[in-house]
Scaffold this motif. Structure first.
Motif, mmCIF file in Angstrom:
data_model
loop_
_atom_site.group_PDB
_atom_site.id
_atom_site.type_symbol
_atom_site.label_atom_id
_atom_site.label_comp_id
_atom_site.label_asym_id
_atom_site.label_seq_id
_atom_site.Cartn_x
_atom_site.Cartn_y
_atom_site.Cartn_z
ATOM 1 N N UNK A 1 0.836 -1.199 0.000
ATOM 2 C CA UNK A 1 0.000 0.000 0.000
ATOM 3 C C UNK A 1 0.870 1.248 0.000
ATOM 4 N N UNK A 2 0.248 2.375 -0.282
ATOM 5 C CA UNK A 2 0.979 3.643 -0.397
ATOM 6 C C UNK A 2 1.601 4.048 0.933
ATOM 7 N N UNK A 3 0.917 3.811 2.052
ATOM 8 C CA UNK A 3 1.439 4.210 3.358
ATOM 9 C C UNK A 3 2.772 3.540 3.664
ATOM 10 N N UNK A 4 3.009 2.379 3.063
ATOM 11 C CA UNK A 4 4.256 1.646 3.310
ATOM 12 C C UNK A 4 5.440 2.230 2.559
ATOM 13 N N UNK A 5 5.204 3.279 1.771
ATOM 14 C CA UNK A 5 6.295 3.900 1.017
ATOM 15 C C UNK A 5 7.188 4.800 1.865
ATOM 16 N N UNK A 6 6.775 5.114 3.071
ATOM 17 C CA UNK A 6 7.554 6.013 3.928
ATOM 18 C C UNK A 6 8.981 5.487 4.094
ATOM 19 N N UNK A 7 9.949 6.341 3.772
ATOM 20 C CA UNK A 7 11.358 5.989 3.888
ATOM 21 C C UNK A 7 11.904 5.147 2.756
ATOM 22 N N UNK A 8 11.068 4.779 1.796
ATOM 23 C CA UNK A 8 11.483 3.897 0.705
ATOM 24 C C UNK A 8 12.011 4.688 -0.495
ATOM 25 N N UNK A 9 12.752 3.990 -1.356
ATOM 26 C CA UNK A 9 13.294 4.584 -2.590
ATOM 27 C C UNK A 9 12.194 4.573 -3.656
ATOM 28 N N UNK A 10 11.723 5.754 -3.981
ATOM 29 C CA UNK A 10 10.607 5.875 -4.929
ATOM 30 C C UNK A 10 11.005 6.865 -6.022
ATOM 31 N N UNK A 11 10.791 6.472 -7.273
ATOM 32 C CA UNK A 11 11.203 7.341 -8.389
ATOM 33 C C UNK A 11 10.093 8.278 -8.819
ATOM 34 N N UNK A 12 10.486 9.480 -9.183
ATOM 35 C CA UNK A 12 9.597 10.449 -9.830
ATOM 36 C C UNK A 12 10.460 11.617 -10.276
ATOM 37 N N UNK A 13 10.434 11.903 -11.551
ATOM 38 C CA UNK A 13 11.205 13.031 -12.070
ATOM 39 C C UNK A 13 10.630 14.325 -11.522
ATOM 40 N N UNK A 14 11.490 15.143 -10.913
ATOM 41 C CA UNK A 14 11.018 16.393 -10.326
ATOM 42 C C UNK A 14 10.439 17.323 -11.393
ATOM 43 N N UNK A 15 9.405 18.036 -11.005
ATOM 44 C CA UNK A 15 8.707 19.002 -11.882
ATOM 45 C C UNK A 15 8.055 18.323 -13.078
ATOM 46 N N UNK A 16 7.737 17.040 -12.936
ATOM 47 C CA UNK A 16 7.134 16.313 -14.053
ATOM 48 C C UNK A 16 5.770 15.782 -13.654
ATOM 49 N N UNK A 17 5.078 15.224 -14.646
ATOM 50 C CA UNK A 17 3.800 14.580 -14.399
ATOM 51 C C UNK A 17 3.934 13.501 -13.328
ATOM 52 N N UNK A 18 5.025 12.747 -13.363
ATOM 53 C CA UNK A 18 5.195 11.655 -12.405
ATOM 54 C C UNK A 18 5.288 12.146 -10.965
ATOM 55 N N UNK A 19 5.894 13.296 -10.754
ATOM 56 C CA UNK A 19 5.950 13.840 -9.397
ATOM 57 C C UNK A 19 4.556 14.264 -8.938
ATOM 58 N N UNK A 20 3.749 14.779 -9.850
ATOM 59 C CA UNK A 20 2.373 15.139 -9.507
ATOM 60 C C UNK A 20 1.577 13.899 -9.114
ATOM 61 N N UNK A 21 1.750 12.815 -9.870
ATOM 62 C CA UNK A 21 1.059 11.558 -9.560
ATOM 63 C C UNK A 21 1.451 11.072 -8.168
ATOM 64 N N UNK A 22 2.733 11.136 -7.869
ATOM 65 C CA UNK A 22 3.208 10.718 -6.556
ATOM 66 C C UNK A 22 2.611 11.612 -5.472
ATOM 67 N N UNK A 23 2.596 12.902 -5.719
ATOM 68 C CA UNK A 23 1.991 13.853 -4.766
ATOM 69 C C UNK A 23 0.526 13.507 -4.524
ATOM 70 N N UNK A 24 -0.210 13.190 -5.579
ATOM 71 C CA UNK A 24 -1.631 12.857 -5.437
ATOM 72 C C UNK A 24 -1.822 11.602 -4.597
ATOM 73 N N UNK A 25 -1.000 10.591 -4.848
ATOM 74 C CA UNK A 25 -1.110 9.340 -4.099
ATOM 75 C C UNK A 25 -0.783 9.554 -2.621
ATOM 76 N N UNK A 26 0.294 10.279 -2.346
ATOM 77 C CA UNK A 26 0.700 10.521 -0.968
ATOM 78 C C UNK A 26 -0.318 11.377 -0.237
#
Length: 334
Positions: A127-152
């Motif tokens: 689950x998403x809550x288990x991502x705390x402290x984990x290595x997670x990819x997302x290109x800064x200032x990109x669509x992928x960072x927005x997706x990560x922001x939405x999930x978190x």
């Protein structure tokens, strides 16, 4: 007047006339050149190939040169540097590149992600809550960072809670397969492919939220000023595609899929994760509800949490009349 002065006056007049004719010819050539449209791999953009292959541009008496780029960000940059008349991109790219050059204007919403983007994780992360402290990819200032922001944001976490790895979608895919990441923000088909190859989990998809992943067609100020009629025809051809998907989707997917090296079923599956940019969606985006402009406040929240500079300067440049008029014309002629 002396003969010398007369000659000077005549020569000066000839020079001015030549310059005027040169400018006029340049403008005329530009107006009759093919409309240069940039695009990068993404189902919401790939669908434009149907207009080319089914000769919808020709039916609209329009010459179009579709210019392929490897990365979406490069499309945005080329557009803002005057190398394209218009380009398929995202709202987030346009915002992040505002200082790069003169702003482009959004003239069409092509799609909103509704499941085609998401987060894949290793088997041990469920689950998403288990991502705390984990290595997670997302290109800064990109669509992928927005997706990560939405999930978190949905699950009560922040970007600062993660060990964020700043790499592109393509690099993230390889790093995840090589076990250099605990999770990766990806889009289809890499999202499902990565999960299958490592027996991992897809712990978030964009259909779980009202996503800010809004993809668009943006045009340069010059094209809007000098080639508005061609842009209108292009938008009519786009609406022709949307109508074709409603009328006979299998035909559309059977043409576009093989052109991309996919089967019709594979492309249909990728495209199904989007809210398509038809007349209904664009009326909501550009019309009375003005959802495109209203998304600005949500982008500002994201930019502030992501630590990007001057989120208060965020602006979205919108040119609504082209698509609104095209929708009206398309409805009356259908």
């Amino acid at each position: 007047m002396s003969l010398l002065k007369k000659k000077s006056t005549i020569i000066y007049a000839i020079i001015i006339l030549a310059i005027s004719l040169g400018v006029s010819c340049s403008d005329n050539q530009q107006e009759h050149a093919p409309l240069k449209i940039g695009h990068a791999p993404w189902p919401g953009f790939d669908i434009i190939l149907y207009a080319e292959l089914a000769e919808l541009f020709s039916k609209r008496q329009l010459e179009v040169e579709l210019i392929a780029f490897e990365h979406q960000f490069d499309v945005s940059r080329a557009l803002m540097r005057g190398r394209l008349d218009a380009g398929f991109t995202s709202v987030s790219d346009l915002i992040s590149l505002q200082s790069d050059a003169d702003p482009a204007q959004i003239i069409l919403a092509t799609n909103i992600s509704h499941g085609s983007n998401g987060i894949v994780s290793t088997a041990s992360i469920t689950d998403v809550k288990s991502l705390s402290g984990k290595r997670v990819s997302a290109k800064k200032s990109s669509v992928n960072e927005i997706i990560l922001y939405e999930a978190l944001n949905l699950h009560g976490l922040a970007l600062a809670d993660l060990n964020l790895v700043d790499v592109s979608n393509e690099v993230a895919f390889e790093k995840f397969l090589n076990k250099e990441l605990d999770a990766a923000v990806l889009w289809e088909p890499q999202l499902s492919e990565a999960a299958n190859k490592v027996n991992g989990n897809i712990i978030f998809r964009t259909d779980e939220v009202e996503s800010l992943v809004i993809d668009v067609l943006a045009a340069s100020d010059t094209a809007i000023e000098k080639r508005s009629e061609d842009l209108r025809k292009f938008l009519l051809a786009w609406l022709d595609i949307m109508q074709a998907i409603d009328d006979d989707p299998d035909k559309v997917f059977s043409i576009v899929g093989p052109a991309l090296g996919q089967t019709a079923a594979e492309f249909k599956n990728d495209y199904s994760g989007l809210k398509k940019g038809d007349a209904v969606l664009n009326k909501k985006m550009f019309g009375a509800e003005n959802l495109l402009l209203n998304s600005r406040s949500h982008y500002m929240d994201y930019l502030e949490q992501a630590g990007h500079n001057n989120p208060e300067q965020t602006n979205i440049h919108i040119h609504a009349s082209l698509i609104i008029n095209a929708i009206d014309q398309h409805r009356h002629n259908s």
